[in-house]
Motif scaffolding. Structure first.
Motif, PDB file in Angstrom:
ATOM      1  N   LEU A  65       0.815  -1.215   0.000  1.00  0.00           N
ATOM      2  CA  LEU A  65       0.000   0.000   0.000  1.00  0.00           C
ATOM      3  C   LEU A  65       0.847   1.263   0.000  1.00  0.00           C
ATOM      4  CD1 LEU A  65      -2.739   1.385   0.090  1.00  0.00           C
ATOM      5  CD2 LEU A  65      -2.660   1.214   2.592  1.00  0.00           C
ATOM      6  N   GLN A  66       1.868   1.336   0.852  1.00  0.00           N
ATOM      7  CA  GLN A  66       2.671   2.556   0.948  1.00  0.00           C
ATOM      8  C   GLN A  66       3.370   2.857  -0.380  1.00  0.00           C
ATOM      9  OE1 GLN A  66       5.180   2.743   4.510  1.00  0.00           O
ATOM     10  NE2 GLN A  66       3.833   1.272   5.490  1.00  0.00           N
ATOM     11  N   PHE A  83      -0.739   5.815   6.665  1.00  0.00           N
ATOM     12  CA  PHE A  83      -0.437   4.389   6.624  1.00  0.00           C
ATOM     13  C   PHE A  83       1.060   4.091   6.735  1.00  0.00           C
ATOM     14  CE2 PHE A  83      -4.705   4.462   4.724  1.00  0.00           C
ATOM     15  CZ  PHE A  83      -5.316   3.530   5.545  1.00  0.00           C
ATOM     16  N   SER A  84       1.890   5.119   6.645  1.00  0.00           N
ATOM     17  CA  SER A  84       3.312   4.953   6.962  1.00  0.00           C
ATOM     18  C   SER A  84       3.492   4.911   8.474  1.00  0.00           C
ATOM     19  CB  SER A  84       4.135   6.100   6.368  1.00  0.00           C
ATOM     20  OG  SER A  84       4.089   6.081   4.959  1.00  0.00           O
ATOM     21  N   ALA A  85       2.674   5.687   9.176  1.00  0.00           N
ATOM     22  CA  ALA A  85       2.741   5.708  10.644  1.00  0.00           C
ATOM     23  C   ALA A  85       2.052   4.490  11.246  1.00  0.00           C
ATOM     24  CB  ALA A  85       2.097   6.990  11.178  1.00  0.00           C
ATOM     25  N   ILE A  86       0.998   4.029  10.589  1.00  0.00           N
ATOM     26  CA  ILE A  86       0.240   2.866  11.076  1.00  0.00           C
ATOM     27  C   ILE A  86       0.136   1.859   9.937  1.00  0.00           C
ATOM     28  CG2 ILE A  86      -1.907   2.098  12.169  1.00  0.00           C
ATOM     29  CD1 ILE A  86      -2.444   5.006  12.917  1.00  0.00           C
ATOM     30  N   PRO A  87       1.107   0.964   9.786  1.00  0.00           N
ATOM     31  CA  PRO A  87       1.084  -0.016   8.703  1.00  0.00           C
ATOM     32  C   PRO A  87      -0.236  -0.786   8.684  1.00  0.00           C
ATOM     33  CG  PRO A  87       3.202  -0.054   9.804  1.00  0.00           C
ATOM     34  CD  PRO A  87       2.296   0.812  10.644  1.00  0.00           C
ATOM     35  N   PRO A  88      -0.860  -0.890   7.514  1.00  0.00           N
ATOM     36  CA  PRO A  88      -2.190  -1.501   7.437  1.00  0.00           C
ATOM     37  C   PRO A  88      -2.151  -3.022   7.465  1.00  0.00           C
ATOM     38  CG  PRO A  88      -1.468  -0.890   5.256  1.00  0.00           C
ATOM     39  CD  PRO A  88      -0.403  -0.397   6.208  1.00  0.00           C
ATOM     40  N   LYS A  89      -3.271  -3.610   7.840  1.00  0.00           N
ATOM     41  CA  LYS A  89      -3.466  -5.050   7.786  1.00  0.00           C
ATOM     42  C   LYS A  89      -4.808  -5.322   7.121  1.00  0.00           C
ATOM     43  CE  LYS A  89      -0.938  -5.987  12.098  1.00  0.00           C
ATOM     44  NZ  LYS A  89      -1.019  -6.572  13.471  1.00  0.00           N
ATOM     45  N   GLY A  90      -4.962  -6.499   6.556  1.00  0.00           N
ATOM     46  CA  GLY A  90      -6.249  -6.894   6.008  1.00  0.00           C
ATOM     47  C   GLY A  90      -6.456  -6.503   4.555  1.00  0.00           C
TER      48      GLY A  90
END
Length: 276
Positions: free
Chosen positions: A165-166, A207-214
């Motif tokens: 994503l990033q 999403f760099s600060a909070i890496p996504p899941k799912g």
């Protein structure tokens, strides 16, 4: 002749299954699943004991012949994916094509779809829209795909894996512009459902600060504003500036963007002047 059911299944919340889907899953001779272990959880939840077999991207062509043989015997088969409507961005269309060519009946059971769910919750104009699916995993190919779609005024829907994503958001920033708006829908219908709405730049920061899941679906704003070339624009000057940047090592996309910024023109306007 046999019958093939295209059966939509929940994105995450098992309660989203339709009554008709449950009825069909109970009555068919075989359920063809992208991942039988995943589908078995759904079937067990509703007490369905039907036989299952796997059908995924690594075996879809060779498996199709055996499934057609079952249809030739007059069997009823339900095709499901891990989540949502089968055949949209996962195996299915090859089997559908071959079943139709063989004269079998194909029926769709409408239901959950990540594409439509993300589109309507995004807040963007839902029509017209296009669905692209997954961008290429290869950086160069992905960037070219984005360049090809940059000037599309329609709302776009893309799938992406969380670990990419990033990188994909960075490419959107670089090619479409950091201020273009996006809705990042994550884990739709599940406990940790999230829809982030903002610019590509703010989404990348988030999403760099909070890496996504799912599971992730991106809904992107179409190109807005005029693409007409101002009458005062000097085509010869634009061509000279673009060619100078290309000689210096820039590609055409980079050169058009840089010249556009310097002359207060959009990249597409510069591109049109360059090719006049």
């Amino acid at each position: 002749m046999g019958r093939l059911y295209l059966c939509a299944t929940p994105l995450g919340n098992l309660a989203d299954i339709t009554l008709r889907a449950l009825q069909v899953l109970k009555q068919v001779d075989l359920v063809v699943a992208e991942d039988t272990r995943h589908t078995r959880k759904l079937l067990d939840h509703y007490g369905i004991t039907v036989k299952t077999t796997s059908y995924h991207q690594h075996n879809e062509r060779e498996k199709a012949s055996s499934l057609l043989a079952e249809l030739d015997k007059g069997r009823e088969i339900a095709l499901v994916s891990d989540a949502g409507t089968p055949g949209v961005s996962d195996p299915g269309y090859i089997l559908v094509q071959q079943a139709l060519e063989a004269g079998h009946e194909v029926t769709v059971l409408p239901g959950p779809s990540a594409v439509i769910a993300a589109l309507v919750i995004s807040g963007f104009k839902p029509y017209p829209f296009y669905f692209f699916g997954f961008l290429s995993r290869k950086k160069g190919e992905r960037q070219q795909q984005l360049k090809d779609q940059e000037d599309n005024p329609w709302t776009g829907v893309y799938y992406e894996a969380p670990h990419r994503l990033q990188e994909t958001l960075q490419d959107f920033c670089d090619i479409w512009g950091a201020e273009r708006r996006v809705a990042v829908a994550r884990e739709l219908t599940k406990h940790f459902e999230e829809v982030f709405r903002g610019s590509f730049a703010s989404a990348l920061e988030h999403f760099s600060a909070i890496p996504p899941k799912g599971e992730i679906t991106l809904v992107v704003e179409g190109k807005t504003g005029t693409t007409e070339v101002p009458l005062s624009a000097d085509g010869e000057l634009v061509r000279e500036a673009v060619n100078a940047l290309i000689r210096a090592g820039a590609d055409l996309h980079q050169a058009c963007r840089a010249v556009g910024k310097a002359l207060d023109l959009s990249k597409s306007q510069v591109y049109r002047l360059y090719h006049r």
